[in-house]
Design an enzyme around this catalytic site. Structure first.
Site, PDB file in Angstrom:
ATOM      1  N   ALA A   3       0.728  -1.377   0.196  1.00  0.00           N
ATOM      2  CA  ALA A   3      -0.012   0.065   0.236  1.00  0.00           C
ATOM      3  C   ALA A   3       0.644   1.143   0.050  1.00  0.00           C
ATOM      4  O   ALA A   3       0.311   2.354   0.282  1.00  0.00           O
ATOM      5  CB  ALA A   3      -0.997  -0.084   1.095  1.00  0.00           C
ATOM      6  N   ARG A  39       2.046   2.502  -2.579  1.00  0.00           N
ATOM      7  CA  ARG A  39       1.728   3.292  -3.742  1.00  0.00           C
ATOM      8  C   ARG A  39       0.743   2.553  -4.544  1.00  0.00           C
ATOM      9  O   ARG A  39       0.024   1.557  -3.931  1.00  0.00           O
ATOM     10  CB  ARG A  39       2.972   3.308  -4.706  1.00  0.00           C
ATOM     11  CG  ARG A  39       3.563   2.277  -5.217  1.00  0.00           C
ATOM     12  CD  ARG A  39       4.788   2.572  -5.717  1.00  0.00           C
ATOM     13  NE  ARG A  39       5.725   1.233  -5.971  1.00  0.00           N
ATOM     14  CZ  ARG A  39       5.976   0.797  -7.124  1.00  0.00           C
ATOM     15  NH1 ARG A  39       5.177   0.673  -7.976  1.00  0.00           N
ATOM     16  NH2 ARG A  39       6.701  -0.478  -7.005  1.00  0.00           N
ATOM     17  N   TYR A  98       2.118 -14.770 -13.923  1.00  0.00           N
ATOM     18  CA  TYR A  98       1.235 -13.939 -13.113  1.00  0.00           C
ATOM     19  C   TYR A  98      -0.289 -14.503 -13.410  1.00  0.00           C
ATOM     20  O   TYR A  98      -1.140 -14.505 -12.650  1.00  0.00           O
ATOM     21  CB  TYR A  98       1.473 -12.465 -13.920  1.00  0.00           C
ATOM     22  CG  TYR A  98       0.478 -11.479 -13.210  1.00  0.00           C
ATOM     23  CD1 TYR A  98       1.160 -10.926 -12.165  1.00  0.00           C
ATOM     24  CD2 TYR A  98      -0.494 -10.988 -13.974  1.00  0.00           C
ATOM     25  CE1 TYR A  98       0.245  -9.757 -11.638  1.00  0.00           C
ATOM     26  CE2 TYR A  98      -1.207  -9.934 -13.586  1.00  0.00           C
ATOM     27  CZ  TYR A  98      -0.719  -9.300 -12.442  1.00  0.00           C
ATOM     28  OH  TYR A  98      -1.513  -8.235 -11.842  1.00  0.00           O
ATOM     29  N   ALA A 103      -0.885 -17.038 -11.187  1.00  0.00           N
ATOM     30  CA  ALA A 103      -1.102 -16.895  -9.717  1.00  0.00           C
ATOM     31  C   ALA A 103      -2.424 -16.256  -9.645  1.00  0.00           C
ATOM     32  O   ALA A 103      -3.287 -16.445  -8.508  1.00  0.00           O
ATOM     33  CB  ALA A 103       0.113 -15.780  -9.398  1.00  0.00           C
ATOM     34  N   LYS A 104      -2.795 -15.086 -10.594  1.00  0.00           N
ATOM     35  CA  LYS A 104      -3.887 -14.598 -10.290  1.00  0.00           C
ATOM     36  C   LYS A 104      -5.433 -15.322 -10.540  1.00  0.00           C
ATOM     37  O   LYS A 104      -6.294 -15.184  -9.804  1.00  0.00           O
ATOM     38  CB  LYS A 104      -4.143 -13.343 -11.319  1.00  0.00           C
ATOM     39  CG  LYS A 104      -3.286 -12.259 -11.332  1.00  0.00           C
ATOM     40  CD  LYS A 104      -3.384 -11.738  -9.771  1.00  0.00           C
ATOM     41  CE  LYS A 104      -2.578 -10.620  -9.547  1.00  0.00           C
ATOM     42  NZ  LYS A 104      -2.730  -9.939  -8.270  1.00  0.00           N
TER      43      LYS A 104
HETATM   44  P1  NAP Z   1       2.353  -1.208  -8.005  1.00  0.00           P
HETATM   45  O1  NAP Z   1       2.048   0.065  -8.193  1.00  0.00           O
HETATM   46  O2  NAP Z   1       3.608  -2.085  -8.400  1.00  0.00           O
HETATM   47  O3  NAP Z   1       2.539  -1.550  -6.364  1.00  0.00           O
HETATM   48  C1  NAP Z   1       2.730  -2.754  -5.807  1.00  0.00           C
HETATM   49  C2  NAP Z   1       3.139  -2.486  -4.306  1.00  0.00           C
HETATM   50  O4  NAP Z   1       3.461  -3.846  -3.713  1.00  0.00           O
HETATM   51  C3  NAP Z   1       4.557  -1.594  -4.330  1.00  0.00           C
HETATM   52  O5  NAP Z   1       4.497  -0.868  -3.489  1.00  0.00           O
HETATM   53  C4  NAP Z   1       5.393  -2.789  -4.120  1.00  0.00           C
HETATM   54  O6  NAP Z   1       6.498  -2.696  -3.381  1.00  0.00           O
HETATM   55  C5  NAP Z   1       4.641  -3.965  -3.063  1.00  0.00           C
HETATM   56  N1  NAP Z   1       5.206  -4.970  -3.064  1.00  0.00           N
HETATM   57  C6  NAP Z   1       5.843  -5.961  -3.891  1.00  0.00           C
HETATM   58  N2  NAP Z   1       6.318  -6.945  -3.604  1.00  0.00           N
HETATM   59  C7  NAP Z   1       5.931  -7.148  -2.139  1.00  0.00           C
HETATM   60  C8  NAP Z   1       6.027  -7.796  -1.295  1.00  0.00           C
HETATM   61  N3  NAP Z   1       6.734  -9.171  -1.219  1.00  0.00           N
HETATM   62  N4  NAP Z   1       5.690  -7.747  -0.032  1.00  0.00           N
HETATM   63  C9  NAP Z   1       4.641  -6.604   0.089  1.00  0.00           C
HETATM   64  N5  NAP Z   1       4.794  -5.500  -0.543  1.00  0.00           N
HETATM   65  C10 NAP Z   1       5.240  -5.905  -1.941  1.00  0.00           C
HETATM   66  O7  NAP Z   1       1.207  -2.266  -8.447  1.00  0.00           O
HETATM   67  P2  NAP Z   1      -0.385  -1.797  -8.513  1.00  0.00           P
HETATM   68  O8  NAP Z   1      -0.684  -1.741 -10.232  1.00  0.00           O
HETATM   69  O9  NAP Z   1      -0.857  -0.864  -7.527  1.00  0.00           O
HETATM   70  O10 NAP Z   1      -1.017  -3.133  -8.455  1.00  0.00           O
HETATM   71  C11 NAP Z   1      -1.623  -3.657  -7.148  1.00  0.00           C
HETATM   72  C12 NAP Z   1      -2.328  -5.282  -7.173  1.00  0.00           C
HETATM   73  O11 NAP Z   1      -3.285  -5.142  -8.001  1.00  0.00           O
HETATM   74  C13 NAP Z   1      -1.305  -6.179  -7.514  1.00  0.00           C
HETATM   75  O12 NAP Z   1      -1.487  -7.362  -6.820  1.00  0.00           O
HETATM   76  C14 NAP Z   1      -1.626  -6.405  -9.021  1.00  0.00           C
HETATM   77  O13 NAP Z   1      -1.306  -7.685  -9.588  1.00  0.00           O
HETATM   78  C15 NAP Z   1      -2.994  -6.307  -9.308  1.00  0.00           C
HETATM   79  N6  NAP Z   1      -3.446  -5.789 -10.386  1.00  0.00           N
HETATM   80  C16 NAP Z   1      -2.957  -4.694 -10.988  1.00  0.00           C
HETATM   81  C17 NAP Z   1      -3.498  -3.991 -12.282  1.00  0.00           C
HETATM   82  C18 NAP Z   1      -2.961  -2.783 -13.070  1.00  0.00           C
HETATM   83  O14 NAP Z   1      -3.354  -2.724 -14.118  1.00  0.00           O
HETATM   84  N7  NAP Z   1      -2.193  -1.773 -12.226  1.00  0.00           N
HETATM   85  C19 NAP Z   1      -4.584  -5.072 -13.033  1.00  0.00           C
HETATM   86  C20 NAP Z   1      -4.696  -6.165 -12.427  1.00  0.00           C
HETATM   87  C21 NAP Z   1      -4.470  -6.233 -11.348  1.00  0.00           C
HETATM   88  P3  NAP Z   1       7.828  -2.124  -3.931  1.00  0.00           P
HETATM   89  O15 NAP Z   1       7.698  -0.591  -4.742  1.00  0.00           O
HETATM   90  O16 NAP Z   1       9.058  -2.104  -2.748  1.00  0.00           O
HETATM   91  O17 NAP Z   1       8.200  -3.059  -5.022  1.00  0.00           O
END
Ligand code: NAP
Length: 251
Positions: free
Chosen positions: A14, A16, A151, A154-155
């Protein structure tokens, strides 16, 4: 009065993106929020932007011991836990024939083992208090996406996990649901644009054109659905995956 007054929420990843939007929405609705992320200082910085009581906790969700310790720390500092949003995520995209064992394991570790570890730790409190909400982040990629064998697996695994949580935890007053976002404008999708050699603007425009509502999603679109799934309005909904994708999977 907010509808989440007296509630404590843990949101992973969380610092970002979608996780920060969920944490912000929950805090605006009155919850005390624990921002979990890999880097404790980034988590604390994000927590400091939230209205109301919030803490930032450094935690690698892929570590069972780390997840347990983080949940116990939140319970100690915020006085309990009622909502868990398993949002932390990474991508390591590649075509199957080029995908390394390490990239397979990393993605499974954060998404699947992370959701397992966090939920196992939180459910001990949920079951004892006969109340809790779990929201897991799946993706439209669960349905299959070129270059995302790890991915995607996993999803889709998250969806099966969510259905099983619904069966096992329902009798104890715990609801578990998943959100499968389509394209959401975050650092994750900006990084994909860079990887495929497109500008962020062109990449987002192309994504908007692929769905019926003709816009990309924003983190707040997901936060609104997460808030619904943690509210009493959805207490008869469990084990479900809600696609929040502007209709992309319809066409
Ligand atoms: P993001 O901007 O990359 O943010 C992901 C956050 O998770 C980052 O702060 C990251 O930390 C943290 N993280 C990564 N590995 C971790 C771990 N092992 N333990 C704790 N925190 C960890 O991603 P997002 O786009 O907001 O996506 C959030 C979720 O929605 C994810 O599960 C993603 O697969 C899902 N999702 C996203 C999209 C999309 O279009 N954006 C679409 C479908 C699903 P670091 O910065 O240190 O790496």
């Amino acid at each position: 009065m907010g509808r989440f007054d007296e509630r404590v929420a843990i949101v992973t990843g969380a610092a970002r993106g979608i996780g920060l939007a969920v944490a912000t929405r929950f805090a605006e609705e009155g919850a005390a929020v624990a921002v979990l992320d890999l880097d404790e200082s980034a988590a604390q910085e994000a927590a400091s932007t939230l209205p109301g009581k919030a803490v930032g906790v450094g935690c690698d969700v892929a570590s069972v011991a780390g997840a347990e310790a983080a949940v116990e720390r939140v319970v100690g500092e915020l006085g309990g836990v009622h909502f868990l949003v398993n949002n932390a995520g990474i991508t390591r995209d590649n075509l199957l024939f080029k995908m390394s064992e390490e990239d397979w394991d990393l993605v499974m570790g954060v998404h699947l083992k992370g959701a397992f570890a966090m939920t196992k730790a939180a459910q001990a409190h949920f079951v004892k208090q006969r109340y809790g909400k779990v929201v897991n982040l799946s993706s439209v990629s669960a349905l299959g996406n070129r270059g995302q064998a790890n991915y995607s697996a996993a999803k889709m695994g998250i969806q099966g996990f969510t259905r099983t949580l619904g069966i096992e935890l329902g009798p104890f007053g715990v609801n578990a649901n998943a959100i499968a976002p389509g394209f959401i404008a975050t650092d994750m999708t900006d990084a994909t644009a860079a990887r495929v050699g497109m500008s962020v603007e062109d990449f987002r425009a192309a994504a908007a054109d692929r769905n019926p509502v003709k816009r990309v999603g924003f983190p707040e679109d997901i936060a609104a659905v997460a808030a619904f799934l943690c509210s009493d309005e959805s207490s008869y909904v469990t084990g479900q995956t809600l696609y929040v994708d502007g209709g992309a999977t319809l066409v």
